[in-house]
Design an enzyme around this catalytic site. Structure first.
Site, PDB file in Angstrom:
ATOM      1  N   THR A  85       0.813  -1.217   0.000  1.00  0.00           N
ATOM      2  CA  THR A  85       0.000   0.000   0.000  1.00  0.00           C
ATOM      3  C   THR A  85       0.843   1.262   0.000  1.00  0.00           C
ATOM      4  OG1 THR A  85      -1.731  -1.195   1.186  1.00  0.00           O
ATOM      5  CG2 THR A  85      -1.869   1.192   1.214  1.00  0.00           C
ATOM      6  N   THR A 161       1.715  -4.426   4.358  1.00  0.00           N
ATOM      7  CA  THR A 161       1.627  -4.673   5.799  1.00  0.00           C
ATOM      8  C   THR A 161       1.132  -6.072   6.156  1.00  0.00           C
ATOM      9  OG1 THR A 161      -0.605  -3.716   5.897  1.00  0.00           O
ATOM     10  CG2 THR A 161       1.258  -2.232   6.303  1.00  0.00           C
ATOM     11  N   ASP A 162       0.399  -6.727   5.263  1.00  0.00           N
ATOM     12  CA  ASP A 162      -0.227  -7.997   5.634  1.00  0.00           C
ATOM     13  C   ASP A 162       0.789  -9.061   6.035  1.00  0.00           C
ATOM     14  OD1 ASP A 162      -2.682  -6.910   5.224  1.00  0.00           O
ATOM     15  OD2 ASP A 162      -3.224  -8.138   3.498  1.00  0.00           O
ATOM     16  N   LYS A 238       1.079  -7.558  13.240  1.00  0.00           N
ATOM     17  CA  LYS A 238      -0.049  -6.733  12.816  1.00  0.00           C
ATOM     18  C   LYS A 238      -1.279  -7.182  13.596  1.00  0.00           C
ATOM     19  CE  LYS A 238      -2.596  -5.112   8.749  1.00  0.00           C
ATOM     20  NZ  LYS A 238      -2.705  -5.116   7.278  1.00  0.00           N
TER      21      LYS A 238
END
Length: 415
Positions: A85, A161-162, A238
């Site tokens: 992202t 980020t995942d 996360k």
């Protein structure tokens, strides 16, 4: 209608206005992705529709070789772009977020970076992070080592980020680094007013020129734009799907924090200082490992599948202190007797595995399983892949798994 997929339009209906990019939709409604990042579906009957801008696939930005440059007298920092992202915008064809942009685009969007460092960019991948694989981690670690050998004073890895915590953990094991290696991402794309990409990138660049010679993750510490946290690559997770402060250190404090307005870094934990160790690269991994989550009533034949399919290592995410039902224990023993290391972790996430408290845990240890201490299950998986890449000797692999290689274990848990 005079618009196509990817065009920017304005829809006015019943006193409401919707402006955005046309997304794929059914015949009954027009769906637009608005500037907020959210989608709106509008029945076109009785609506006033204005075409604002034509934009088709031919106009969509393409990945390109990176030539991002800062000022020559500043520290040299390389941005390795993998996608995600932070390096994305809305795709003009579909209206969805795609990873199409490079480090050049990041610098163009955030020119403040060139006031902090002499930025060089290099595109490794342009993928969303769910498409990461072990082979990419190997290549990424090699690219980091190459940039350090070529004189980079710090490395920034722009990453989705995942799966960032997996990649950060992998590099924590594969690299000993004399300079900061900083993973950074964004929870919200640059098109959204609430995007966190600029602040995260600026803070990451300041950390990249600091004395923190660790593989770390730099992301928002709170939902406000006040400071970022600096996390060890093996202790971060996360913890929310979309919040800007989704990344948290587990069973540990962060290394420290960086104030967004002053750029001042406040450290909390000890860390390896710049140039305190020589560059060392050990990036061989064994990808044929798996993380197995135990749930009540789970069939122990799940383990038989991995054993019979030739898997080299297993991490089990057990309940509580690291437990599975008693009918799993014979298959754990079968795995270890076949030379397959089995690591016990806990789905509680916080806390430490201890299989010596209850009878079930003691039986699990007798079957040959190894306690994963307070390692996160995902980190234990990556570490096992790395350990199997370093040795074929089961006893040596067990010793590696019991050793603290990259801050993945703490002497005592905080909570």
């Amino acid at each position: 209608m005079d618009f196509e997929l990817g065009d920017r339009i304005r829809i006015e209906k019943d006193g409401n206005t919707y402006e955005g990019i046309v997304m794929p939709s059914n015949t009954d409604h027009i769906v637009v992705k608005m500037v907020s990042g959210y989608n709106a579906g509008v029945d076109p009957e009785g609506a006033s529709i204005t075409l604002l801008e034509k934009a088709g696939p031919k106009n969509a930005p393409k990945a390109k070789p990176d030539k991002a440059k800062g000022q020559k007298k500043l520290p040299k920092v390389t941005i390795l772009s993998t996608g995600g992202t932070i390096a994305s915008k809305v795709d003009y064809r579909t209206g969805a977020v795609t990873a199409q942009f490079s480090a050049d685009d990041i610098v163009d969007a955030i020119p403040e970076l060139t006031e902090i460092a002499d930025i060089n960019g290099r595109v490794l991948y342009n993928i969303l992070s769910e498409n990461m694989k072990a082979e990419y981690w190997t290549e990424l670690a090699g690219a980091v080592a190459q940039e350090i050998e070529n004189g980079a004073d710090g490395i920034i890895i722009a990453h989705g980020t995942d799966t960032m915590m997996y990649s950060a953990a992998a590099l924590s094991f594969m690299l000993k680094t004399p300079v900061p290696v900083v993973f950074v991402g964004s929870q919200r794309s640059a098109d959204r007013p609430s995007s966190d990409n600029a602040m995260n990138a600026i803070c990451a660049t300041k950390v990249a020129v600091s004395d923190i010679a660790e593989v770390c993750v730099v992301m928002h510490d709170t939902t406000s734009d006040d400071r970022c946290a600096i996390h060890f690559g093996t202790k971060v997770r996360k913890m929310h799907t979309s919040r800007r402060d989704a990344f948290q250190s587990i069973n540990s404090d962060p290394i420290g924090y960086i104030d967004h307005s002053t750029h001042k870094i406040e450290t909390v934990l000890p860390f390896s200082k710049r140039d305190s160790q020589k560059l060392e690269l050990k990036n061989t991994l064994e990808p044929k490992c798996s993380l197995v989550k135990f749930v009540p009533g789970a069939n122990p034949d799940v383990l038989s599948y991995y054993i019979d399919s030739g898997y080299k290592g297993l991490v089990i995410e057990g309940t509580g202190l690291g437990h599975v039902s008693t009918d799993w224990i014979p298959n754990i023993k079968r795995a270890t007797e076949n030379g397959i290391p089995v690591i016990m972790t806990s789905q509680c996430i916080s806390g430490r595995v201890c299989d010596r408290v209850y009878d079930t845990g003691r039986d699990i240890l007798k079957a040959g399983a190894i306690e994963g201490e307070d390692m996160l299950p995902e980190v234990a998986l990556v570490k096992l892949m790395w350990a199997l890449g370093q040795s074929n000797d089961v006893d040596e692999i067990k010793e590696i798994m019991r050793s603290n290689i990259g801050h993945e274990m703490t002497d005592s848990t905080l909570k």
